[in-house]
Design an enzyme around this catalytic site. Structure first.
Site, short mmCIF file in Angstrom:
data_model
loop_
_atom_site.label_atom_id
_atom_site.label_comp_id
_atom_site.label_asym_id
_atom_site.label_seq_id
_atom_site.Cartn_x
_atom_site.Cartn_y
_atom_site.Cartn_z
N GLU A 63 0.79 -1.22 0.00
CA GLU A 63 0.00 0.00 0.00
C GLU A 63 0.83 1.28 0.00
OE1 GLU A 63 0.41 -2.26 2.41
OE2 GLU A 63 0.28 -1.39 4.42
N HIS A 117 -8.09 -4.24 -1.05
CA HIS A 117 -7.30 -4.33 0.18
C HIS A 117 -6.28 -3.19 0.26
CE1 HIS A 117 -5.20 -6.53 3.48
NE2 HIS A 117 -4.15 -5.92 2.97
N GLU A 118 -5.50 -3.05 -0.79
CA GLU A 118 -4.45 -2.01 -0.74
C GLU A 118 -5.07 -0.61 -0.70
OE1 GLU A 118 -1.84 -3.30 0.11
OE2 GLU A 118 -2.14 -5.32 -0.68
N HIS A 175 -6.07 0.30 2.77
CA HIS A 175 -4.94 0.75 3.59
C HIS A 175 -4.75 2.27 3.53
CE1 HIS A 175 -2.92 -2.65 5.40
NE2 HIS A 175 -2.77 -3.31 4.25
N GLU A 211 -3.67 -4.58 9.48
CA GLU A 211 -4.16 -5.59 8.53
C GLU A 211 -5.58 -6.08 8.83
OE1 GLU A 211 -2.79 -5.96 5.76
OE2 GLU A 211 -0.80 -5.10 6.15
N ASP A 239 8.63 -9.66 10.61
CA ASP A 239 8.05 -10.51 9.58
C ASP A 239 7.36 -11.73 10.19
OD1 ASP A 239 7.95 -10.43 6.74
OD2 ASP A 239 9.09 -12.30 6.72
N TYR A 257 -4.43 -10.66 9.92
CA TYR A 257 -5.38 -10.41 8.84
C TYR A 257 -6.78 -10.94 9.18
CZ TYR A 257 -1.44 -9.23 5.79
OH TYR A 257 -0.34 -8.64 5.24
#
Ligand code: BES
Ligand code: ZN
Length: 621
Positions: free
Chosen positions: A289, A313-314, A317, A336, A395, A403
């Site tokens: 995003e 989705h992006e 954001h 998320e 990460d 999510y």
């Protein structure tokens, strides 16, 4: 005047009294401790980045000057930045004088701190530096690794903490700054950033950029290549290599509808333009995003718009994440989970509830599987929404928990409070917290307010079980799709002897096909795998989601006719979400492990750091 107002003015009065020079006193106390940054913004905080860079496609390095504007406390003696594998040549002050600096000890995740000596009235510092050819955010591609195979390409991926590998910066989601840039690239290439962008190549390969809204460092982005622009609306467009631009413009045709739906839900789009760039296939994510310019994988160009929920989705954001930003990576679900919730709402608005429930059901399958796996591996603490990633790579928090558990939690809240009230709450949430950071705890307080205002009682224990407890609470909403029940019936019919060619699958969307492929039983015979492939051409599928699911089944069923396609796909695609399940399936057997390693030797040079770092870990014995 009321005392409250006098108090509010105090810092201003105090700053004026002290201001022999114009000292900025906007420094905020640290709201949340970010374990993934060396920065100490309470002492000196970056407010603006001016980046002057030259890209060298021979040495795969960027040589740049980063001039950082600062807001300092009255006692500031040091500016502390994050760096990773940067070679610092010199640091100068606004008057051109060099100042002293030191690089701290290297940490495998965090890189090295860069501590620069400053005074309280230091307004800016300039850092002259060069990036490493293996800078973790940056992937330098040969022409052969692009769609058109004619020109080299570069893209960055900064989230979560890789911005520091190409810019010395306070790389913490809670620290926002504006930026401007001047970038020199070979003159046959176009450069784009997460900023106001050109639409055409310049004659001399020099491009200038401006981002006037403050953003955190993880949203810094750069992409350079033989790119073309195509407008797809008043405020939307797409960039891609010439051979891809047509397909991209078609695939994203509904973008304006999505923007309108999003604005209708949670308020005006705040970033002016919304453009997309379709990157070469090694881009390690589906989408990223980056403000004003979402980075996207070419694997969503299915030719039938079936994978564009990723765009929703992006786009979402642009509110959740880019406007209201997780304070630390432990609060990642705030970015998320909210975005998946918002994405679902956009998809429901544009394509209807039947459609969005298919998407929710597919994600819910993934979520349940991942929770089971994580629990079995003794990683149940990572199934909490609020994470503790101290001392680890952020990460590690990028699982379906943030999510899809995050999504289910918010969907459950919507169901408890009622959609109308919940929407009003979210709209207010995005408006009043715009350009600010959010912690999980602060969010819970705001949620409490929502309950109080509506005279509803909040079950604190339940909320805490969702946020600070493992797995899925018993009150989790259950997405359910009628369309998928029908798909299930067809799989049952096939299993009880109906030939594949006689199954009813008219007008199935790729989501239904995906559900069908996922439902293939573990012990399906090779003969029946062959029958399915002959009837439906799965091995030749042009839909990356269906293909990946089929290839995973092919590995598990040792269906060899799909192996050539598997190898070709793994070599040409670098999207981690597709790579992981395929390599994971291969290493379940000794033979498969050999095959995985043989393929990986050929494929690894095509992957971005984010992808090969994960697969190195998976394949190490
Ligand atoms: N912001 C993420 C990608 C990300 C997260 C990169 C954490 C690095 C660290 C992006 O918005 C995302 O979620 N992408 C998904 C898209 C999907 C959920 C629709 C992806 O790439 O698969
Ligand atoms: Zn996301």
């Amino acid at each position: 005047m009321k005392t409250k107002y006098i108090l509010a003015l105090l810092p201003f009065v105090w700053a004026c009294n002290n201001s022999t020079k114009e000292m900025k006193e906007e420094v905020e106390p640290k709201k949340a401790i970010d374990a993934h940054s060396y920065a100490d913004p309470s002492q000196s905080k970056v407010t603006h980045l001016d980046w002057d860079a030259e890209l060298n496609f021979e040495s795969n390095t960027i040589r740049a000057t980063a001039t950082l504007s600062l807001a300092n406390s009255s006692e500031a003696t040091q500016l502390i930045l994050d760096t990773k594998a940067l070679t610092i040549e010199k640091v100068t002050l606004a008057d051109g004088q060099e100042t002293t600096f030191k690089l701290g000890k290297e940490d495998a995740n965090l890189g090295r701190s860069l501590t620069i000596d400053i005074a309280p009235d230091t307004e800016s510092v300039s850092i002259l530096y060069t990036t490493s050819p293996t800078a973790e955010a940056v992937q330098w591609l040969n022409p052969t690794q692009t769609a058109d195979k004619k020109a080299p390409f570069l893209f960055t991926q900064s989230q979560a903490i890789l911005a520091r590998s190409w810019v010395p910066i306070q790389d913490s989601p809670g620290i926002r700054f504006t930026y401007s840039a001047k970038v020199k690239v070979p003159s046959n290439l176009l450069a784009l950033m997460s900023a106001e962008n050109p639409t055409e190549k310049s004659a001399d390969g020099v491009y200038t950029f401006k981002m006037e809204q403050p953003i955190p460092a993880y949203l810094l982005a750069l992409s350079v290549g033989d790119l073309e622009f195509r407008s797809i609306g008043d405020r939307a467009g797409v960039y891609a290599e010439p051979s891809v631009i047509e397909a991209a413009a078609f695939e994203f045709e509904d973008l304006e509808d999505m923007i309108v739906a999003a604005e209708g839900l949670y308020g005006p789009y705040q970033w002016d333009r919304y453009d997309l760039i379709v990157l070469p296939p090694s881009f390690p994510f589906g989408g990223m995003e980056n403000p004003r310019l979402t980075f996207a994988t070419p694997t969503i160009l299915a030719g039938d718009k079936s994978l564009t929920s990723l765009v929703a989705h992006e786009l979402a954001h642009s509110w959740s994440g880019n406007l209201v930003t997780n304070a630390t990576w432990d609060d990642f679900w705030l970015n998320e989970g909210f975005t998946v919730y918002f994405e679902q709402r956009i998809m429901e608005e544009v394509y209807g509830r039947d459609y969005s429930e298919m998407l929710a059901s597919l994600s819910n399958q993934d979520l349940k599987e991942e929770i089971a796996e994580m629990t079995a591996k003794g990683e149940a603490v990572d199934t909490h929404l609020k994470l503790d990633l101290t001392g680890r790579n952020p990460d590690d928090g990028m699982t379906s928990i943030a999510y899809d558990k995050g999504y289910l939690f918010l969907r459950g809240q919507e169901e408890l409070v009622g959609r109308e009230k919940f929407d009003a709450f979210l709209k207010e949430y995005f408006t009043s917290n715009a350009f600010k950071v959010m912690t999980t705890e602060e969010f819970v307080l705001q949620l409490e307010d929502l309950y109080r205002k509506n005279e509803l009682s909040m079950d604190r224990e339940k909320i805490e079980a969702w946020i600070y407890g493992p797995g899925l609470p018993a009150d989790a909403p259950q997405p359910s799709s009628n369309k998928f029940s029908l798909v299930g019936d067809q799989m049952d019919a096939f299993m009880s002897g109906t030939p594949a060619s006689e199954l009813t699958n008219d007008n199935w969307s790729s989501h239904e096909w995906l559900h069908f492929v996922r439902a293939i039983p573990e012990d399906l015979s090779l003969q029946k795998m062959t029958e399915l492939d002959q009837a439906f051409g799965f091995t030749k599928s042009g839909n990356s989601e269906v293909l990946t699911a089929w290839l995973e089944q092919s590995i598990k069923h040792q269906y060899e006719p799909a192996y050539d396609r598997l190898e070709e796909f793994l070599i040409s695609t670098g999207r981690r979400k597709f790579l992981m399940p395929l390599y994971r399936a291969m290493i379940l057997t000794d033979e498969g492990k050999q095959m995985a390693k043989a393929i990986y030797v050929k494929a690894r040079p095509n992957y971005h750091f984010v992808a090969y770092d994960s697969i190195d870990e998976l394949l190490k014995e």
